[in-house]
Design a protein around this motif. Structure first.
Motif: not given
Length: 347
Positions: A241-247
């Motif tokens: 998830a850090r890759l597609f939704a880092p914020k």
């Protein structure tokens, strides 16, 4: 004619439950559906039992090797021809009005990509225990989904075909045309990973129906080793998830981890593991103490149950658990009724 709904049911070693699951689908008051049974190389009599149920709406698809739940769902979606795709696990059941109410919901709400329902718990033998999953139903953001997963289980959602198409991908380890929707690298947490990708990367909304239309079976098999596998799989989901939704992850990762640890503490309590439950709930509070403020009731109940299970004799704890469950179930039924749900839908 093309059915309105495609129902996907993965099957793997569920010979004691699969007939009930299939019959609960065939008993739907909404009848314009197909039922796709994906046999993931069962080694028991699951497939044999399934084939004894004769209905023109049933199709059976067989895997050559066992691939796991995510792959079985993907196979079902690739074979599905309905406008809406519903999922049911082969050890759960549906209320007879489930598909009817979801189709009405999706027809009236074109912005909703994932429609789900509340769920009613049943014990291992399929007897309702009058206790419910009571998630938030509207206004669900990616942050809320990451922390609490309101869908709750794999038998609750009904999803638009267009929504699934918007997150379809081709895995790098397949050279042939092999569309995926669920990530097959996950053996657990594949559902929350998929829902999060939809909500965080598309404009589709997620919304729930207040009626408890899914009957979710509590299964105590697996115990502690399974709890740790769940945690490891969830951490794998977070890494992706850090890759597609880092914020989103930067702001909410610690809170989400605390809620996941609290959830696993509840799972440990159901498995009768008080010591493990205490360790998990205490870790949850140390990771993010704010869960005690944000959800005081649920957190306190989990904390209290963990220590009571550890301290009390099992027979006395069971009495306390039954009393608490009865009281909570009564409160939940009152809340469901206040939401306008007919009494006939609250079993």
């Amino acid at each position: 004619m093309t059915p309105k709904v495609s129902v996907v049911m993965p099957i793997y070693n569920v010979q004691h439950f699969v007939k009930q699951a299939i019959n609960s689908v065939l008993a739907q008051t909404f009848t314009d559906f197909e039922l796709i049974l994906v046999n993931d190389c069962s080694t028991d009599k699951s497939l044999e039992i399934s084939r004894t149920i004769l209905d023109h709406r049933i199709r059976v698809v067989n895997h050559i090797t066992n691939k796991g739940l995510a792959a079985a769902r993907n196979t079902g979606i690739r074979h599905a021809i309905g406008r809406y795709v519903a999922f049911i696990d082969s050890d759960d059941m549906w209320h007879a009005d489930k598909l009817m109410m979801h189709v009405e919901h999706l027809n009236k709400s074109p912005q909703v990509g994932i429609s789900f329902s509340r769920s009613s718990f049943m014990n291992h033998k399929g007897k309702p225990i009058h206790f419910f999953q009571m998630p938030q139903l509207k206004g669900i953001t990616a942050a809320h989904l990451l922390c609490r997963n309101p869908v709750g289980n794999g038998s609750a959602p009904v999803i638009r075909r267009e929504t699934l198409n918007d997150i379809r991908f081709q895995p790098l380890d397949h050279t042939e045309n092999y569309s995926c929707y669920f990530d097959e690298k996950f053996r657990q947490s594949e559902d929350i990973e998929c829902w999060l990708r939809i909500v965080a990367t598309t404009n589709w909304k997620m919304e729930g129906i207040p009626a408890p239309l899914t009957f979710y079976r509590l299964n105590q098999e697996g115990l502690s080793s399974n709890i740790m596998k769940q945690l490891a799989s969830w951490e794998q989901m977070i890494d992706k998830a850090r890759l597609f939704a880092p914020k989103l992850l930067k702001k909410n990762e610690q809170s989400a981890r605390a809620y996941q640890l609290r959830y696993l503490a509840r799972q440990s309590i159901r498995n009768g593991q008080g010591k493990a439950a205490i360790k998990l709930i205490n870790k949850a509070l140390s990771v993010s103490p704010s869960i005690m403020i944000d959800e005081t009731g649920r957190t306190c109940v989990t904390l209290t149950a963990a220590y009571l299970l550890w301290l009390l004799p099992s027979s006395l704890y069971k009495v306390c658990e039954n009393m608490g469950q009865f009281a909570m179930g009564h409160i939940q039924k009152m809340r469901i009724s206040k939401d306008g749900v007919k009494s006939s839908l609250i079993l």
